[in-house]
Design an enzyme around this catalytic site. Structure first.
Site, mmCIF file in Angstrom:
data_model
loop_
_atom_site.group_PDB
_atom_site.id
_atom_site.type_symbol
_atom_site.label_atom_id
_atom_site.label_comp_id
_atom_site.label_asym_id
_atom_site.label_seq_id
_atom_site.Cartn_x
_atom_site.Cartn_y
_atom_site.Cartn_z
ATOM 1 N N ASN A 1 0.839 -1.199 0.000
ATOM 2 C CA ASN A 1 0.000 0.000 0.000
ATOM 3 C C ASN A 1 0.874 1.249 0.000
ATOM 4 O O ASN A 1 1.918 1.301 0.656
ATOM 5 C CB ASN A 1 -1.012 0.009 1.165
ATOM 6 N N GLU B 1 0.369 5.250 0.548
ATOM 7 C CA GLU B 1 -0.595 6.262 1.014
ATOM 8 C C GLU B 1 -0.247 7.659 0.491
ATOM 9 O O GLU B 1 0.826 7.876 -0.078
ATOM 10 C CB GLU B 1 -0.643 6.242 2.551
ATOM 11 N N CYS C 1 -4.064 0.608 -2.676
ATOM 12 C CA CYS C 1 -3.947 -0.603 -1.844
ATOM 13 C C CYS C 1 -2.960 -1.604 -2.436
ATOM 14 O O CYS C 1 -2.740 -1.656 -3.652
ATOM 15 C CB CYS C 1 -5.304 -1.287 -1.723
ATOM 16 N N GLU D 1 -3.044 -4.964 -2.815
ATOM 17 C CA GLU D 1 -3.493 -6.007 -3.749
ATOM 18 C C GLU D 1 -3.785 -5.444 -5.129
ATOM 19 O O GLU D 1 -3.539 -6.088 -6.140
ATOM 20 C CB GLU D 1 -4.691 -6.788 -3.198
ATOM 21 N N CYS E 1 -10.476 -4.323 0.868
ATOM 22 C CA CYS E 1 -11.489 -3.271 0.982
ATOM 23 C C CYS E 1 -12.492 -3.391 -0.172
ATOM 24 O O CYS E 1 -12.277 -4.142 -1.130
ATOM 25 C CB CYS E 1 -10.827 -1.892 0.984
ATOM 26 N N CYS F 1 -11.120 -2.678 -3.678
ATOM 27 C CA CYS F 1 -10.280 -3.790 -4.158
ATOM 28 C C CYS F 1 -11.135 -4.976 -4.576
ATOM 29 O O CYS F 1 -10.842 -5.635 -5.572
ATOM 30 C CB CYS F 1 -9.272 -4.207 -3.099
HETATM 31 N N1 THU Z 1 -5.284 -1.270 2.560
HETATM 32 C C1 THU Z 1 -4.776 -2.131 1.624
HETATM 33 O O1 THU Z 1 -3.643 -1.977 1.146
HETATM 34 N N2 THU Z 1 -5.560 -3.174 1.241
HETATM 35 C C2 THU Z 1 -6.825 -3.370 1.708
HETATM 36 O O2 THU Z 1 -7.597 -4.101 1.103
HETATM 37 C C3 THU Z 1 -7.219 -2.720 2.956
HETATM 38 C C4 THU Z 1 -6.618 -1.361 3.108
HETATM 39 C C5 THU Z 1 -4.445 -0.141 2.979
HETATM 40 C C6 THU Z 1 -4.922 1.191 2.485
HETATM 41 C C7 THU Z 1 -4.350 2.121 3.536
HETATM 42 O O3 THU Z 1 -3.031 2.440 3.165
HETATM 43 C C8 THU Z 1 -4.299 1.284 4.806
HETATM 44 O O4 THU Z 1 -4.435 -0.069 4.388
HETATM 45 C C9 THU Z 1 -5.386 1.629 5.806
HETATM 46 O O5 THU Z 1 -6.622 1.643 5.206
#
Ligand code: THU
Length: 132
Positions: free
Chosen positions: A42, A44, A53, A55, A88, A91
């Site tokens: 991930n 940000e 994200c 995945e 999420c 995703c």
């Molecule tokens: N995140 C992911 O990388 N994958 C997911 O499916 C859940 C959320 C990341 C996004 C963000 O950087 C952090 O987790 C908190 O939401």
């Protein structure tokens, strides 16, 4: 590649996560047919919605190299959280288009591991055929 190895590769990607805001690190490893694999973490952004994200990054990388859903053998997603990193909603939507419904999605946090499919994670999907 064995399941354990796939999880380990996802954890190595997780170490590259750029998560200064949530401090929640996620890693992913997308295995393709010829044994190649694509990692994602991930990434940000101060404008939170611009975050990408793990995945999605891994699967987009596989697609960017020309692989398509039939080439993808498995996807591992790991996190540094106490619970399993359930993908999420955004995703799940993306994976519903880019993976086959039966492709194994391996979720692990190091202590607990579960295997799901996108068919299970996102039933009654909205997709291409709805736009025809
Ligand atoms: N995140 C992911 O990388 N994958 C997911 O499916 C859940 C959320 C990341 C996004 C963000 O950087 C952090 O987790 C908190 O939401």
């Amino acid at each position: 590649m064995e399941q354990k190895e796939l999880i380990n590769m996802a954890f190595s990607a997780m170490n590259n996560a750029y998560a200064p805001y949530s401090n929640y690190k996620v890693g992913a490893c997308c295995l393709v047919r010829d044994g190649n694999y694509f990692l994602g973490a991930n990434v940000e952004n101060a404008s939170y919605g611009a975050t990408s994200c793990a995945e999605r990054n891994a699967v987009f990388a596989a697609y960017s190299y020309g692989f398509r859903k039939d080439d993808i053998v498995a996807l591992a997603i790991v996190s540094n959280g106490k619970t399993l990193a359930a993908p999420c909603g955004i995703c799940r939507q993306v994976l519903s288009e880019l993976l086959n419904t039966y492709t194994p999605i391996i979720l692990s946090n190091g202590t607990q591991t579960e295997i799901k499919t996108i068919g299970e994670l996102l039933p009654m999907q909205f997709g291409k055929e709805d736009l025809e």
